[in-house]
Design a protein around this motif. Structure first.
Motif, short mmCIF file in Angstrom:
data_model
loop_
_atom_site.label_atom_id
_atom_site.label_comp_id
_atom_site.label_asym_id
_atom_site.label_seq_id
_atom_site.Cartn_x
_atom_site.Cartn_y
_atom_site.Cartn_z
N GLN A 174 -4.97 2.77 2.01
CA GLN A 174 -3.64 2.91 2.61
C GLN A 174 -3.68 3.68 3.91
OE1 GLN A 174 -0.89 4.50 -0.27
NE2 GLN A 174 -0.31 2.45 -0.95
N GLU A 178 8.77 10.93 1.12
CA GLU A 178 8.09 9.70 1.59
C GLU A 178 7.01 9.27 0.60
OE1 GLU A 178 6.80 10.02 5.64
OE2 GLU A 178 8.84 10.36 6.34
N VAL A 237 9.89 3.00 3.23
CA VAL A 237 9.02 3.83 4.07
C VAL A 237 7.93 2.93 4.64
CG1 VAL A 237 9.36 6.10 2.99
CG2 VAL A 237 7.68 4.52 2.02
N PHE A 246 8.60 7.61 -2.46
CA PHE A 246 8.97 6.20 -2.24
C PHE A 246 7.73 5.31 -2.08
CE2 PHE A 246 13.32 7.72 -1.34
CZ PHE A 246 13.99 6.82 -2.15
N LYS A 261 -0.89 5.67 6.29
CA LYS A 261 0.50 6.12 6.41
C LYS A 261 0.91 6.12 7.87
CE LYS A 261 1.29 7.30 2.09
NZ LYS A 261 0.65 8.44 1.49
N GLN A 292 4.26 -2.67 4.64
CA GLN A 292 5.61 -2.37 4.13
C GLN A 292 6.40 -1.67 5.24
OE1 GLN A 292 6.04 -0.68 0.05
NE2 GLN A 292 7.00 1.00 1.16
N GLN A 308 4.38 1.77 5.60
CA GLN A 308 3.05 2.06 5.05
C GLN A 308 2.22 0.78 5.06
OE1 GLN A 308 2.27 4.26 1.29
NE2 GLN A 308 3.17 2.48 0.35
#
Lengths: 773, 174
Positions: free
Chosen positions: B81, A140, B68, A143, B83, B64, B70
């Motif tokens: 960021q 993850e 993935v 990416f 997650k 996004q 995020q």
């Protein structure tokens, strides 16, 4: 008048020899005048080798100086920086003057360097995921990095490392922050709408005396004034120059003010040039011997010693005043001598000696210097008065107190103080003052608050930190760091790594803004091999193979390194230049420094070091502050013992009642002066306690005269003149820009004022014939 | 190709004003498709999701969803960021210059910055491009190309070995 006795000839001979010796010593090996306030209280607290390493680190820290030339445009800033550099290069005392720097490393260079060691370096999270086989998390992250809108590290490292482990490692180190902006080698920084170009230099501080420091600082300041760009200066040289200029100004101002006060007092009290010259002789002799002692005992004298030393003028003049009054009166009675004051003068001198001897045995050089200077100076003044004044009645001034109405009024007041009723009242006041101290006493021994940093320099330093993108709460801690030691470089890196794991927790719990350690950039060979094994295992998993397939890549085995990265190779890299001073090798022992930023919890940092013998938390300011607190405790106990001894001596020489009353006078004065200092400053420091030493000494001095002679015009008059000269000197000290001196001055000023007011208590049960001898 | 490359011409202030007009009105909310070409990859890496721009707070939210999930927040302080499964935004880029550059592009405030030297090419109508003049910034992005094509805005960011094409489509309120 009689011929000179053997003692007087000996005094003269000693005086001449001392003068010649002082002149010779000052010419041949003049002491270095130290104006570095950070060194003022320093004393060793670790073993010799560790101290040697800490001293090297301190010198490294202090030797680097920089000036940012700030202008609206980069071109102007560069042009002005070059002009300044030309001026700085003319000074022989400045080394390594640089305005252009070798090509600074680019992100690409850093990535390519690490790519030579495939798999050896992992970020903290990659390390954890791989160790715990959380491979999905790795995928993850891969990416996430690949799809990040902008990520220069992906482009720089992908070819060598498609797993992006290196990219993540470099991202964790904020590798982009190690990249600096340059134009034709000029290093520049931007802040809002201004640009600053950096000029770097290294003054040889250890080889410079205060005159040379002042000359270099003046040269730089003049050069800056002639430029059309703003100079932001950072470095010890500028602080030392400010401290020395400020101390020299105060020393001059205090000395002149003291001399002016004494001149006025002599004009008022003794009215003759001879009396003035006699007082000057005592002062000059005391300063001469005080300086001689300083030069003999210390190779380096702190400029603050000389500022404190100004108080010797006021105290030594006291002896001259007492002697002149006694001579004047005894002359009226037929024979000019000072036998009548031998006893009180001796006891006064003795109590001062006890006070200053305490300072001589303090663990701090500055107090030792003040103690030795004043002690020897007072001894010289005492001997001069005892031996030389009776030698010639020439010294006698014209003093007549019989006709002075104000003195009569003063004596009436003092007579009412010399009573049991006043004693009880004063005891009640002292008890209240003691209560104020007990309830509100906030002792602060933080050494950083004892001296004042130039506000202008502090402002410039803050702005420079902003240029370097450091917020004020995230700035480098003031000489607070970890020192890690080991027997080998590999062991050193492992130990440092263990420490940084704990430090990361402190950063995440917001007890520390950040730290800087080389083990974040380089780990031991063993750790590099372990990382390689972890990454190699991952790269052989199906998950990684499928990741490669998605990207259209084929599997390439992770290259086995022939050799691992070592500290020396790493330190040679330009991006590691700022870490070169972090690593020291002394006598086969390896040391590294972990710098700390934005410390919020000292206790936690101290606790971390407590777990290992090889990790030392160096916090010079706190260590010194703790030592000062300890010394303050000892000092208070010694003062209590000294007062008890003085009481015992007085009991033997006088009687228990007189001894008790005389001893209460300095106690009352000290307690009141401390409580008033507490109210004015809202905190007390070691300097207030030190001031009590002097208050006790002078109080005993005044009390002894009242005990010996009672409340009589001569004692009242002379004590007033003595007190006024001292009060004036210490009141001026209270205005010092150095908080340490101001605290000291305030307490002594209030203490002497109280001592003078309370001293007549010593005359309880004494004669009340105010004009008696 | 060489002809096309040389036909990019620097534009004067007046022309710049006209050329930049479409980019001053960037959509404040919409979807994006990003395509990243790495020099050594045969296939571009695609990602997509939604975005929202708060011009007052000067903040870009980049959500996004593929490949993935995020969330990225870009403001004057840096790039943050979040997650999947995390509660907080974590700062991932401390250097605020890159966030300022991205904000300048997404908020359309690209005239005042002296980082750019905008050029246009008659052969590519609706497009302008600029090399990044700041040495500090060029370690992240070397050049930018902005194109305005009907309902789509294209941003092309050229990095070392990487070219990123972002297509923004505005969400129209029904």
């Amino acid at each position: 008048m009689t011929g000179a006795s053997g003692l007087q000839k000996l005094w003269l001979l000693t005086f001449l020899v001392a003068t010649c010796l002082l002149v010779t010593l000052l010419i041949q090996s003049p002491p270095t005048i130290n104006a570095d306030f950070s060194q003022i209280f320093y004393r060793q607290s670790h073993d010799q080798q560790t101290e040697q390493v800490i001293e090297q680190i301190r010198q490294d820290n202090e030797s680097s100086h920089l000036i940012l030339l700030e202008a609206k445009s980069l071109e102007r800033a560069i042009e002005q920086a070059e002009k300044l550099t030309d001026t700085l290069k003319q000074s022989t005392l400045l080394k390594d003057v640089k305005v252009t720097f070798a090509q600074t490393p680019q992100l690409e260079d850093i990535a390519q360097f690490y790519a030579q060691y495939p798999g050896a370096f992992l970020s903290e999270r990659y390390h954890t995921w791989l160790q715990q086989q959380q491979y999905q998390a790795v995928i993850e992250q891969q990416f996430a990095a690949l799809t990040q809108m902008v990520n220069p590290l992906v482009g720089s490292t992908f070819t060598q490392d498609p797993s992006l482990a290196l990219a993540d490692f470099l991202a964790e180190q904020q590798a982009s922050a190690a990249v600096q902006q340059t134009v034709q080698g000029h290093l520049y920084l931007t802040l809002e709408d201004t640009t600053a170009v950096l000029v770097y230099f290294k003054p040889d501080m250890s080889a410079m005396n205060i005159q040379q420091i002042a000359a270099v600082a003046e040269q730089i300041n003049s050069a800056c004034q002639a430029l059309s760009a703003n100079c932001l200066k950072v470095g010890q040289l500028f602080h030392a120059d400010y401290a020395s200029q400020s101390a020299q100004f105060e020393m001059m101002a205090f000395s002149l003010a003291s001399m002016l006060a004494i001149t006025l007092l002599i004009c008022f009290a003794y009215k003759t040039v001879r009396a003035y010259l006699a007082t000057l002789l005592v002062i000059a002799v005391s300063i001469l011997f005080g300086l001689l002692a300083l030069v003999i005992f210390f190779a380096e004298v702190h400029i603050l010693t000389l500022v404190f030393g100004c108080t010797l003028i006021g105290i030594s003049a006291d002896y001259a005043f007492h002697a002149m009054s006694e001579l004047a009166e005894s002359k009226q009675q037929g024979q000019a001598n000072i036998k009548g004051i031998h006893k009180p003068l001796f006891f006064g001198f003795l109590t001062s000696v006890i006070g200053y001897i305490i300072l001589c045995f303090s663990p701090f050089v500055i107090f030792q210097q003040v103690g030795i200077f004043t002690l020897v100076g007072l001894l010289a003044a005492y001997l001069t008065v005892i031996l030389i004044f009776p030698f010639r009645s020439w010294f006698v001034g014209q003093v007549s107190w019989q006709q002075k109405a104000w003195l009569h009024f003063l004596l009436s007041g003092q007579n009412s103080i010399a009573s049991i009723k006043a004693l009880y009242l004063l005891l009640a006041v002292a008890a209240f003052a003691a209560y104020v101290i007990w309830v509100g006493a906030a002792f602060t021994d933080d050494v950083r608050r004892f001296y004042q940093v130039s506000p202008e320099l502090a402002e410039q330093q803050t702005k420079v930190a902003r240029y370097f993108n450091k917020e004020s709460n995230k700035q480098l801690a003031d000489f607070q760091f970890y020192l890690v030691s080991a027997d080998s470089p590999q062991q050193l890196l492992d130990r440092e790594k263990q420490l940084t794991v704990a430090l990361r927790k402190l950063v995440s719990s917001n007890q520390l803004s950040n730290y800087s350690a080389m083990s974040d950039w380089i780990v031991s060979s063993k750790a590099q091999q372990y990382n390689w094994d972890l990454l190699n295992t991952y790269q052989q998993t199906e998950l990684y193979q499928s990741y490669l397939q998605q990207l259209g890549l084929s599997y390439q085995p992770l290259i086995q390194n022939h050799k691992w990265l070592d500290i020396d190779t790493w330190l040679q890299q330009r991006f590691a230049a700022s870490y070169r001073n972090h690593y020291k090798v002394v006598d086969g022992q390896y040391y590294s420094v972990v710098k700390l930023y934005g410390i919020r919890s000292l206790t936690e940092l101290d606790n971390l070091a407590a777990y290992s013998d090889n990790v030392l938390f160096v916090d010079r300011a706190s260590t010194i502050s703790a030592q000062l607190t300890q010394f303050r405790g000892y000092l208070l106990k010694i003062l209590v013992i000294a007062v008890a001894i003085a009481w015992l001596v007085l009991v033997v020489c006088f009687n228990i009642k007189q001894a008790t009353v005389v001893t209460l006078i300095p106690i009352i004065s000290s307690v009141i002066s401390l409580s008033i200092s507490q109210l004015v400053q809202s905190e007390l420091t070691i300097f207030n306690v030190l001031a009590v030493v002097l208050v006790l000494a002078l109080s005993f001095d005044y009390a002894m005269f009242y005990l010996s002679k009672g409340v009589v015009a001569k004692v009242s008059f002379t004590t007033l003149i003595s007190a006024l000269s001292s009060i004036f000197v210490f009141a001026i000290l209270g205005f010092s820009s150095t908080p340490a001196i101001a605290s000291f001055g305030l307490t002594v000023f209030v203490g002497i004022l109280c001592s003078y007011a309370v001293a007549p208590l010593a005359a309880i049960n004494k004669q009340r014939d105010i004009y008696a001898r | 190709m060489a002809t096309a490359a040389t036909s990019w011409q620097t534009i004067d202030t007046q022309q710049l004003k006209q050329s930049l007009a479409p980019f001053n009105n960037f959509p404040v909310k919409g979807s994006f498709v990003q395509s990243k070409k790495l020099k050594f990859l045969t296939v571009p890496i695609r990602s997509s999701g939604n975005f929202a721009i708060d011009k007052v707070k000067s903040e870009l939210l980049w959500h996004q969803q593929t490949p993935v999930e995020q969330q990225t927040k870009i403001n004057q302080q840096g790039i943050f960021q979040q997650k999947q499964g995390q509660n907080n935004f974590v700062k991932v880029v401390d250097d605020s210059v890159i966030s300022q550059l991205l904000l300048a592009i997404f908020t359309g405030d690209i005239t005042t910055e002296d980082w750019f030297l905008w050029q246009r090419n008659p052969a590519e109508a609706g497009c302008i491009k600029s090399d990044i003049l700041s040495a500090d910034l060029s370690q992240y992005v070397q050049s930018i190309k902005l194109c305005h094509l009907q309902n789509v805005l294209q941003i092309t960011l050229s990095e070392n070995q990487v070219e990123t094409l972002i297509e923004l489509t505005e969400h129209k309120e029904e």
